[in-house]
Design an enzyme around this catalytic site. Structure first.
Site, PDB file in Angstrom:
ATOM      1  N   PHE A 121      35.813  45.474  33.689  1.00 59.21           N
ATOM      2  CA  PHE A 121      36.800  44.802  34.533  1.00 59.21           C
ATOM      3  C   PHE A 121      37.956  45.760  34.776  1.00 59.21           C
ATOM      4  CE2 PHE A 121      37.973  40.212  35.559  1.00 59.21           C
ATOM      5  CZ  PHE A 121      36.724  39.876  36.014  1.00 59.21           C
ATOM      6  N   GLN A 247      50.917  37.312  40.021  1.00 61.87           N
ATOM      7  CA  GLN A 247      49.754  38.135  40.335  1.00 61.87           C
ATOM      8  C   GLN A 247      49.094  37.643  41.614  1.00 61.87           C
ATOM      9  OE1 GLN A 247      45.889  38.262  37.830  1.00 61.87           O
ATOM     10  NE2 GLN A 247      46.930  40.204  37.502  1.00 61.87           N
ATOM     11  N   HIS A 249      45.935  38.079  43.403  1.00 60.92           N
ATOM     12  CA  HIS A 249      44.590  38.613  43.169  1.00 60.92           C
ATOM     13  C   HIS A 249      44.150  39.282  44.461  1.00 60.92           C
ATOM     14  CE1 HIS A 249      40.351  38.855  42.193  1.00 60.92           C
ATOM     15  NE2 HIS A 249      40.603  38.409  40.975  1.00 60.92           N
ATOM     16  N   LEU A 263      39.132  31.982  45.201  1.00 59.24           N
ATOM     17  CA  LEU A 263      38.913  33.263  44.530  1.00 59.24           C
ATOM     18  C   LEU A 263      37.514  33.852  44.723  1.00 59.24           C
ATOM     19  CD1 LEU A 263      40.604  35.051  42.562  1.00 59.24           C
ATOM     20  CD2 LEU A 263      39.081  34.212  40.795  1.00 59.24           C
ATOM     21  N   GLU A 266      36.554  39.204  40.367  1.00 57.92           N
ATOM     22  CA  GLU A 266      36.613  40.648  40.193  1.00 57.92           C
ATOM     23  C   GLU A 266      35.271  41.193  39.697  1.00 57.92           C
ATOM     24  OE1 GLU A 266      40.258  41.851  38.310  1.00 57.92           O
ATOM     25  OE2 GLU A 266      39.323  43.626  37.457  1.00 57.92           O
ATOM     26  N   ARG A 322      44.986  44.851  39.206  1.00 54.42           N
ATOM     27  CA  ARG A 322      45.001  44.005  40.399  1.00 54.42           C
ATOM     28  C   ARG A 322      46.176  44.247  41.330  1.00 54.42           C
ATOM     29  NH1 ARG A 322      43.027  38.421  37.481  1.00 54.42           N
ATOM     30  NH2 ARG A 322      40.849  39.084  37.345  1.00 54.42           N
ATOM     31  N   HIS A 388      47.596  34.018  42.473  1.00 59.87           N
ATOM     32  CA  HIS A 388      46.565  33.688  41.493  1.00 59.87           C
ATOM     33  C   HIS A 388      47.101  33.281  40.130  1.00 59.87           C
ATOM     34  CE1 HIS A 388      42.642  33.856  39.671  1.00 59.87           C
ATOM     35  NE2 HIS A 388      42.949  34.862  38.882  1.00 59.87           N
ATOM     36  N   ARG A 423      48.937  41.005  34.608  1.00 63.44           N
ATOM     37  CA  ARG A 423      47.881  40.670  33.646  1.00 63.44           C
ATOM     38  C   ARG A 423      46.580  41.350  34.024  1.00 63.44           C
ATOM     39  NH1 ARG A 423      43.572  36.845  33.592  1.00 63.44           N
ATOM     40  NH2 ARG A 423      44.178  36.118  35.650  1.00 63.44           N
TER      41      ARG A 423
END
Ligand code: FAD
Length: 633
Positions: A121, A247, A249, A263, A266, A322, A388, A423
């Protein structure tokens, strides 16, 4: 006056996502009587929507992984603004929490030799996310709920009552916390179906209410994420930190309009998906910031080799944190190189076989097929940034999760500090488990220390809370606006003026607009009765959305630099003088907030020594790194 249903508990947990359930389990295991309250149906929380996985340095796929590497990645991801003690506890305890989930019955995907498999990730040095296909959150919620049922069965055998120690109140929304003599005394809620009020007398409350995304027009968040916990905490006298950091995304759906913001995990990129602009170019190579130059591939060939040989190649820039990817997409679209519906292309079709795509990303396959009529095994997806996750939240003690208000705890997305300015993906599910458990333990220890002396709720406070909640029905607001109209305007204000790229004049405009919206929020009016009345529910939520939006706008205007989830057009670079500064917000009356600057506590020396001096120099002022091992010789 209406008679109000009353319950007594030791610990009340508000929220039934991962953090809330893990907190409830812990408090019950420490012998406490626990209520779990959730606004939506039991089982329907954001946690259930989590797709990619849960980050934990178990080292199953790459044995070089350990808590120190995870700690470093988390601090880098948050641009060193994280509460380092939380990041330390998180990195150390996450593996145990994942293994423990297995003892509750979770079934994670496996490596060939039967260990829990882990996937790559963004921002994580090694494959680290324990997962169940792209439905990890579902498995997590399923097993936490199963654990609660099994504890209730134990309780039945011991007491003859399944609900003697854990009772769930779902479709029940908390509107106010009560304090007596400066300590938590309980809270009040209403049942969504009947509209009747219910009060909970309890000396300890754990907030686990999740995020704030519904204050934005384009968001991956669902209807209940109106920042209730953030606002409840503020009104009870607690402080919020990091609220300027949201955040966005990088990959939400952009088409059709009805699903804009939903969403796109990822994992698509983690499993090989690449981003291209309208010219077919893999543009992320142009957007590797200096601080990450050494860790990311500079050619497509190297990036592609990394998927099969991660030890000898650097990762592709599609897997940057991100904030970097979201900004890059934003720039491409602005420069006129976007896709037909205002996003960019995310291509997995040319990278994996249709069978692999269906196996690894079944939810994404169905999501695009059903919602957009796009077959992702054959054509690219169109994606763009979506609001997000909120890094900001209740300021808590890292070890016990208690806020500055005695008896008030917070864990999960509603807590602040752990993720700093940004994050990493997968670090939320692990955060929920680690700090959910710690908050449950903290609340139990707090109750024990009270020695049976419990603050009593003042009856006048209950009456006041009921009166306030019913205000939208009363003649005082007659002729007031429809809450849906006010909500739309609030969402648009935040989206357009305090969005992914920010400017001082726009934020000042936003703050003015919010002042006006505050007046309109106070006087919204609703028609009908109290049984399942969505207009009324929204009227109550709006109060919270407004307060939280004020916090975001105020903090964002104050922070004159760009860092993580906060990008200033007028202050485009990161500034070391801002790294150690926290912006702390507290409530000032009904709809105003006060902001003060607070120095971060310096990182413990042995943790600071986990980083090379050269890297720290990119983030720290000279003075701050004076104590580093390499600087002392
Ligand atoms: P939530 O799970 O959000 O639960 C909040 C609970 O509080 C709910 O039960 C809600 O009903 C309740 N509540 C709220 N207000 C009130 C109120 N006033 N009264 C009573 N109850 C209330 N993170 C990862 O680490 N990995 C991923 O792969 C990942 N994928 C994601 C995918 C999507 C689509 C989304 C939206 C998020 C994803 N995240 C992921 C982020 C992560 O899922 C969330 O941050 C996390 O689940 C938050 O958990 P929580 O326990 O703090 O709160």
């Amino acid at each position: 006056a209406e008679e109000i249903e009353r319950h007594d508990f030791d610990v009340v947990v508000i929220g039934a996502g991962g953090a809330g359930l893990r907190a409830a389990i812990e408090a019950r295991q420490q012998g406490k009587r626990v209520a779990v309250i959730s606004k939506s149906l039991f089982g329907k929380a954001h946690t259930v929507m989590a797709e990619g996985g849960c980050a934990a340095a178990m080292g199953n796929v790459n044995p070089n992984d350990n808590w120190q590497v995870h700690y470093r990645d988390t601090m880098r991801g948050g641009k060193f603004l994280n509460n380092w003690r939380m990041a330390e506890l998180h990195a150390k305890e996450a593996p145990d929490r994942v293994w423990e989930l297995e003892t509750y019955g979770a079934l994670f995907d496996r490596t060939k030799d039967g260990k829990i498999s882990q996937r790559n990730f963004g921002g994580h040095t090694y494959p680290r996310l324990a997962h169940v296909g792209d439905r990890t959150g579902l498995e997590m919620i399923r097993t936490l709920q199963q654990k609660i049922v099994s504890l209730q069965q134990d309780d039945f055998r011991a007491t003859g009552d399944y609900e003697s120690h854990i009772r769930v109140f779902h479709e029940t929304t908390v509107t106010e916390l009560f304090k007596t003599d400066g300590r938590i005394a309980g809270c009040i809620a209403y049942y969504r179906d009947s509209g009747r009020f219910v009060r909970f007398d309890a000396p300890a409350i754990v907030l686990a209410t999740g995020g704030v995304g519904k204050s934005y027009q384009v968001t991956s968040n669902s209807w209940e994420y109106t920042g209730d916990g953030h606002a409840l905490a503020l009104r009870a006298g607690a402080t919020l930190i990091n609220m300027e950091f949201l955040q966005f995304h990088p990959t939400g759906m952009v088409w059709p309009p009805s699903v804009k913001g939903i969403l796109v995990t990822e994992s698509v990129r983690g499993d090989g998906g690449v981003l291209r602009n309208s010219e077919g170019k893999r543009f992320m190579f142009e957007y590797i910031p200096d601080v990450f130059k050494e860790q990311y591939a500079t050619t497509e060939e190297e990036g592609d080799r990394w998927y099969t040989d991660a030890d000898n190649n650097r990762r592709p820039p599609e897997l940057l944190p991100r904030d970097e990817v979201a900004r890059a997409i934003n720039s491409e679209v602005k420069a006129g190189r976007g896709s037909p519906h205002g996003g960019v292309f995310l291509d997995i079709a040319s990278r994996l076989s249709p069978e692999e795509i269906q196996k690894r990303l079944p939810s994404m396959y169905h999501q695009f097929k059903e919602l957009a009529d796009v077959d992702i095994t054959k054509e690219p997806m169109e994606v763009g940034p979506t609001c997000h996750y909120v890094m900001g939240g209740v300021e808590v003690d890292p070890d016990t999760a208690m806020s500055v208000v005695p008896g008030l705890f917070a864990a999960g997305e509603v807590a602040g500090g752990m993720h700093g300015s940004n994050r990493l993906g997968g670090n939320s599910l692990s955060d929920l488990l680690v700090f959910g458990r710690r908050s449950g333990a903290g609340a139990a220890a707090y109750v024990d220390a009270l020695d049976g002396v419990r603050p009593a709720i003042a009856e006048a406070d209950v009456e006041e809370a009921v009166k306030r909640a019913l205000l939208p029905f009363s003649s005082a607001t007659e002729g007031g606006e429809n809450p849906f109209v006010v909500q739309l305007e609030l969402q648009k204000t935040m989206n357009d003026l305090v969005g992914i790229i920010r400017k001082a004049d726009e934020m000042e405009q936003a703050l003015k607009a919010l002042q006006d919206l505050a007046v309109r929020t106070r006087t919204v009016s609703v028609v009908g009765h109290r049984q399942f009345n969505p207009g009324w529910h929204l009227a109550l939520d709006l109060r919270n959305m407004l307060l939280v939006s004020l916090c975001v706008a105020k903090a964002a205007l104050e922070r004159q630099e760009s860092r993580g989830g906060h990008t200033r057009d007028d202050f485009p670079v990161m500034d070391s003088d801002w790294r150690h500064v926290l912006l702390v917000l507290s409530a000032l009356g009904e709809d105003n907030v006060e902001l003060v600057r607070q120095e971060q506590i310096p990182m413990r020396p042995e943790l600071l020594d986990l980083f090379e001096l050269d890297e720290l120099k990119k983030y720290y002022t000279g003075e701050e790194i004076g104590g580093h091992r390499a600087d002392q010789s």
